[in-house]
Scaffold this motif. Structure first.
Motif, PDB file in Angstrom:
ATOM      1  N   ASP A   1      15.689   6.436   4.778  1.00 48.19           N
ATOM      2  CA  ASP A   1      16.068   7.669   4.107  1.00 48.19           C
ATOM      3  C   ASP A   1      14.812   8.528   3.970  1.00 48.19           C
ATOM      4  O   ASP A   1      13.934   8.237   3.140  1.00 48.19           O
ATOM      5  N   ALA A   2      14.714   9.570   4.773  1.00 47.87           N
ATOM      6  CA  ALA A   2      13.518  10.410   4.761  1.00 47.87           C
ATOM      7  C   ALA A   2      13.318  11.073   3.401  1.00 47.87           C
ATOM      8  O   ALA A   2      12.181  11.226   2.931  1.00 47.87           O
ATOM      9  N   GLY A   3      14.410  11.453   2.738  1.00 45.82           N
ATOM     10  CA  GLY A   3      14.296  12.058   1.416  1.00 45.82           C
ATOM     11  C   GLY A   3      13.699  11.097   0.406  1.00 45.82           C
ATOM     12  O   GLY A   3      12.836  11.468  -0.402  1.00 45.82           O
ATOM     13  N   LYS A   4      14.144   9.859   0.452  1.00 43.69           N
ATOM     14  CA  LYS A   4      13.599   8.851  -0.457  1.00 43.69           C
ATOM     15  C   LYS A   4      12.127   8.594  -0.155  1.00 43.69           C
ATOM     16  O   LYS A   4      11.317   8.395  -1.067  1.00 43.69           O
ATOM     17  N   MET A   5      11.775   8.625   1.120  1.00 44.27           N
ATOM     18  CA  MET A   5      10.375   8.442   1.489  1.00 44.27           C
ATOM     19  C   MET A   5       9.516   9.572   0.926  1.00 44.27           C
ATOM     20  O   MET A   5       8.407   9.345   0.438  1.00 44.27           O
ATOM     21  N   ARG A   6      10.047  10.804   0.971  1.00 46.72           N
ATOM     22  CA  ARG A   6       9.297  11.932   0.424  1.00 46.72           C
ATOM     23  C   ARG A   6       9.115  11.788  -1.093  1.00 46.72           C
ATOM     24  O   ARG A   6       8.031  12.042  -1.633  1.00 46.72           O
ATOM     25  N   ARG A   7      10.195  11.371  -1.772  1.00 45.75           N
ATOM     26  CA  ARG A   7      10.095  11.209  -3.226  1.00 45.75           C
ATOM     27  C   ARG A   7       9.114  10.111  -3.593  1.00 45.75           C
ATOM     28  O   ARG A   7       8.341  10.251  -4.550  1.00 45.75           O
ATOM     29  N   LYS A   8       9.122   9.036  -2.818  1.00 48.54           N
ATOM     30  CA  LYS A   8       8.206   7.938  -3.092  1.00 48.54           C
ATOM     31  C   LYS A   8       6.771   8.368  -2.851  1.00 48.54           C
ATOM     32  O   LYS A   8       5.855   7.977  -3.573  1.00 48.54           O
TER      33      LYS A   8
ATOM     34  N   SER B   1       0.802  -1.222   0.000  1.00 47.22           N
ATOM     35  CA  SER B   1       0.000   0.000   0.000  1.00 47.22           C
ATOM     36  C   SER B   1       0.837   1.274   0.000  1.00 47.22           C
ATOM     37  O   SER B   1       0.296   2.359  -0.212  1.00 47.22           O
ATOM     38  N   ASN B   2       2.143   1.151   0.269  1.00 44.23           N
ATOM     39  CA  ASN B   2       3.004   2.333   0.408  1.00 44.23           C
ATOM     40  C   ASN B   2       2.474   3.273   1.487  1.00 44.23           C
ATOM     41  O   ASN B   2       2.499   4.495   1.359  1.00 44.23           O
ATOM     42  N   MET B   3       1.976   2.679   2.583  1.00 41.40           N
ATOM     43  CA  MET B   3       1.409   3.482   3.666  1.00 41.40           C
ATOM     44  C   MET B   3       2.272   3.393   4.913  1.00 41.40           C
ATOM     45  O   MET B   3       1.778   3.352   6.037  1.00 41.40           O
ATOM     46  N   ALA B   4       3.611   3.359   4.718  1.00 38.10           N
ATOM     47  CA  ALA B   4       4.501   3.323   5.874  1.00 38.10           C
ATOM     48  C   ALA B   4       4.297   4.558   6.734  1.00 38.10           C
ATOM     49  O   ALA B   4       4.182   4.488   7.961  1.00 38.10           O
ATOM     50  N   ALA B   5       4.250   5.730   6.053  1.00 34.34           N
ATOM     51  CA  ALA B   5       3.872   6.934   6.779  1.00 34.34           C
ATOM     52  C   ALA B   5       2.390   6.829   7.098  1.00 34.34           C
ATOM     53  O   ALA B   5       1.588   6.407   6.274  1.00 34.34           O
ATOM     54  N   GLY B   6       2.025   7.204   8.282  1.00 38.97           N
ATOM     55  CA  GLY B   6       0.638   7.050   8.717  1.00 38.97           C
ATOM     56  C   GLY B   6       0.474   5.930   9.716  1.00 38.97           C
ATOM     57  O   GLY B   6      -0.578   5.831  10.361  1.00 38.97           O
TER      58      GLY B   6
ATOM     59  N   ALA C   1       0.468   1.795 -11.085  1.00 35.16           N
ATOM     60  CA  ALA C   1      -0.232   1.325  -9.885  1.00 35.16           C
ATOM     61  C   ALA C   1       0.469   1.833  -8.637  1.00 35.16           C
ATOM     62  O   ALA C   1      -0.175   2.235  -7.660  1.00 35.16           O
ATOM     63  N   GLY C   2       1.815   1.831  -8.685  1.00 30.37           N
ATOM     64  CA  GLY C   2       2.554   2.349  -7.541  1.00 30.37           C
ATOM     65  C   GLY C   2       2.343   3.841  -7.369  1.00 30.37           C
ATOM     66  O   GLY C   2       2.258   4.346  -6.258  1.00 30.37           O
ATOM     67  N   ARG C   3       2.247   4.579  -8.490  1.00 27.35           N
ATOM     68  CA  ARG C   3       2.010   6.020  -8.394  1.00 27.35           C
ATOM     69  C   ARG C   3       0.644   6.317  -7.798  1.00 27.35           C
ATOM     70  O   ARG C   3       0.486   7.255  -7.010  1.00 27.35           O
ATOM     71  N   LEU C   4      -0.360   5.526  -8.204  1.00 24.32           N
ATOM     72  CA  LEU C   4      -1.686   5.737  -7.642  1.00 24.32           C
ATOM     73  C   LEU C   4      -1.680   5.473  -6.141  1.00 24.32           C
ATOM     74  O   LEU C   4      -2.260   6.227  -5.358  1.00 24.32           O
ATOM     75  N   ALA C   5      -1.013   4.369  -5.729  1.00 25.26           N
ATOM     76  CA  ALA C   5      -0.945   4.064  -4.295  1.00 25.26           C
ATOM     77  C   ALA C   5      -0.204   5.163  -3.555  1.00 25.26           C
ATOM     78  O   ALA C   5      -0.586   5.558  -2.450  1.00 25.26           O
ATOM     79  N   ALA C   6       0.876   5.659  -4.180  1.00 19.60           N
ATOM     80  CA  ALA C   6       1.672   6.690  -3.517  1.00 19.60           C
ATOM     81  C   ALA C   6       0.954   8.027  -3.449  1.00 19.60           C
ATOM     82  O   ALA C   6       1.333   8.898  -2.672  1.00 19.60           O
ATOM     83  N   SER C   7      -0.076   8.202  -4.260  1.00 15.16           N
ATOM     84  CA  SER C   7      -0.779   9.483  -4.270  1.00 15.16           C
ATOM     85  C   SER C   7      -1.451   9.782  -2.941  1.00 15.16           C
ATOM     86  O   SER C   7      -1.690  10.947  -2.607  1.00 15.16           O
ATOM     87  N   GLY C   8      -1.775   8.739  -2.199  1.00 17.33           N
ATOM     88  CA  GLY C   8      -2.432   8.937  -0.915  1.00 17.33           C
ATOM     89  C   GLY C   8      -3.911   9.232  -1.034  1.00 17.33           C
ATOM     90  O   GLY C   8      -4.581   9.474  -0.024  1.00 17.33           O
ATOM     91  N   VAL C   9      -4.449   9.229  -2.256  1.00 19.59           N
ATOM     92  CA  VAL C   9      -5.867   9.527  -2.464  1.00 19.59           C
ATOM     93  C   VAL C   9      -6.692   8.314  -2.054  1.00 19.59           C
ATOM     94  O   VAL C   9      -6.581   7.245  -2.652  1.00 19.59           O
ATOM     95  N   TRP C  10      -7.503   8.500  -1.028  1.00 25.94           N
ATOM     96  CA  TRP C  10      -8.320   7.394  -0.540  1.00 25.94           C
ATOM     97  C   TRP C  10      -9.308   6.962  -1.609  1.00 25.94           C
ATOM     98  O   TRP C  10      -9.886   7.801  -2.300  1.00 25.94           O
TER      99      TRP C  10
END
Length: 521
Positions: free
Chosen positions: A463-470, A324-329, A478-487
């Motif tokens: 790497d916080a910078g890499k996390m921000r870029r991701k 889900s790329n939801m490590a943040a949160g 599909a990864g971009r959509l997941a990374a968008s954070g749009v519920w």
């Protein structure tokens, strides 16, 4: 079987030797993982095929296993011979190698220590391609150093584990307390009672704490139905424990024993042994409830937990989280502190994160140098610690999430605590190495030719910078959509990845449950 193992190890050693000759760094691919750390790119050596129980010796009470044997497979094999490992990680998919390379402490660790402290010897492929054996008598410095160092001194390819006699049930008693300090004190007292085989606790709030003490037994009172937790209609353990806590009055503040105010016996379950060992699997302790909160139109009740059971086992929950790329949160941290400062840390997390419940797991004193959480008293003696499982909601915004974690790390250091390093770590490099014995570790890396492998810091640092870029969304659509954070795109992406793994099939045909005959006599 031995010949097949030796062939596989020789192939791994040859691959490592080729990387070593070119001074090319590489990483180790184990297969699925229960780590919440981000994945890293680069060349890999695949050891995912090392997943067999090679031998169980009833006379020496040992099991010889390959590193990718998961806990459920190990427990099923040893129970069939009347034994269990002294320390069993509570998630069935955690592997033997993961437990050795990490810091795996469970409800029996107040007595036996971390999982690796029940390992008698380990076969390793060094970063040079050499195959060696490490034990308290052979390469003892490597044996001590490899435990808890995330595979950064070499590749474990075979482990010899200690076993203890199994019994049919765990008699589990529930003891309620009404403050954080009382609950923590009661956990420590319970570890000093020689009758207890298992001790852990749950703090549900500042006014409701629960200490659970377990004893192995073959006996069960007549007309008593064993309590199970593996079936789709069974309760999640933490919900069941909460109900048990509310059945009894809190302990008297002035009473230092385990008797209730009215001297009535505590609520008690008789749990089949394997069901106890994996009692937290469904729902991943209580983290699975976050999935229901993410999809608020799905009510959180017994019927919906039954309907979604395929997704609520920890193997599937990890797949969903990673996809889900939801490590943040989500804050997923295990943090260990000396008993005198544990209460202050709980107060801090209550004020800053308001995450409840919290898991309490007492740990035996551990002597350094080590990457395991450890602490010494004023006179320099190692002292027992209390692990606090902090798993729950955090900020979605990456910068705020990183700041929350940095503040958590700072408070932990201030109170003399240490992280369990399976989780995300945001320490700056100098700060990290100030917490551990870098000279000892670097000496081992030089001695055993491991300098081409990533260091512990390289493995665990986020790497916080890499996390921000991701988070901004790069890579496949599909990864971009997941990374968008749009519920609900990240959540749907996580569900897709979990289904694709097919890990739900493992739990549909488990090998260890009571109702499949394990422990049912």
């Amino acid at each position: 079987m031995a010949s097949s193992h030796e062939t596989a190890v020789n192939q791994i050693a040859a691959a490592v030797r080729a990387f070593s000759s070119q001074r090319e760094p590489f990483r180790i691919f184990h297969g699925s993982t229960n780590s919440t750390r981000p994945a890293h790119d680069g060349p890999v050596v695949d050891i995912s095929g090392l997943d067999r129980v090679l031998k169980i010796d009833e006379n020496s009470r040992t099991a010889v296993v390959e590193p990718n044997v998961p806990m459920d497979k190990l427990v099923a094999a040893t129970l069939a011979r009347g034994f269990i490992p002294p320390v069993v990680m509570e998630f069935p998919g955690i592997t033997v190698g993961g437990g050795f390379a990490g810091s795996a402490g469970e409800s029996s660790s107040f007595r036996y220590g971390y999982f690796d402290q029940t390992v008698r010897s380990v076969e390793m492929v060094l970063a040079t391609g050499d195959v060696v054996r490490a034990s308290p008598s052979e390469n003892p410095d490597l044996f001590q150093g490899a435990a808890g160092t995330a595979g950064t001194l070499g590749i474990a390819t075979k482990l010899e584990l200690s076993l203890i006699p199994a019994k049919r049930f765990v008699k589990l008693e529930y003891h309620r307390y009404n403050t954080v300090s009382e609950t923590i004190a009661a956990v420590r007292r319970a570890t000093e009672d020689a009758a207890n085989d298992y001790v852990d606790g749950i703090i549900f709030s500042k006014t409701l704490g629960l200490v659970m003490t377990g004893q192995l037994t073959d006996d069960i009172p007549p007309s008593t139905t064993p309590q199970t937790f593996s079936g789709a209609w069974d309760p999640w353990f933490y919900l069941h424990a909460s109900q048990q806590a509310r059945k009894c009055p809190p302990h008297n503040n002035n009473n230092n024993n385990n008797n209730n105010n009215n001297l009535s016996p505590p609520p008690t379950d008789y749990i089949p042994l394997a069901e106890y060992l994996f009692r937290y699997d469904r729902g991943g302790f209580w983290v699975g409830a976050r999935a229901f909160a993410y999809f608020p139109f799905v009510p959180f009740n017994r019927v919906t937990r039954w309907f979604t059971d395929d997704f609520m086992h920890t193997r599937m929950l990890y797949r969903a989280l990673q996809g889900s790329n939801m490590a943040a949160g989500n804050v997923v941290q295990d943090l260990s502190l000396p008993y005198p400062t544990a209460g202050a840390f709980v107060d801090h997390t209550a004020e800053t994160l308001a995450v409840w419940p919290l898991w309490l797991c007492p740990l035996r004193a551990t002597r350094g140098p080590t990457f395991h959480p450890s602490s010494c008293s004023a006179d320099g003696q190692p002292q027992p610690m209390l692990n606090i499982g902090l798993w729950g909601a955090a900020a979605d915004a990456v910068d705020v999430f990183v700041a929350q974690n940095r503040a958590l790390e700072a408070k932990l250091t201030e109170l003399g605590g240490r992280k369990v390093l399976y989780s995300q770590t945001f320490y700056e490099k100098a700060e990290f190495w100030s917490l551990y014995d870098a000279a000892w570790y670097d000496g081992l890396r030089e001695k055993y030719g491991a300098t081409t492998l990533p260091s512990v810091y390289d493995k665990v640092h986020v790497d916080a910078g890499k996390m921000r870029r991701k988070a901004k969304g790069r890579g496949r659509w599909a990864g971009r959509l997941a990374a968008s954070g749009v519920w609900p795109l990240p959540g749907l992406r996580g569900i897709y990845c979990a289904i694709k793994s097919r890990d739900y099939l493992i739990h549909r045909q488990p090998c260890w449950t009571y109702w499949n005959g394990v422990g049912a006599k």
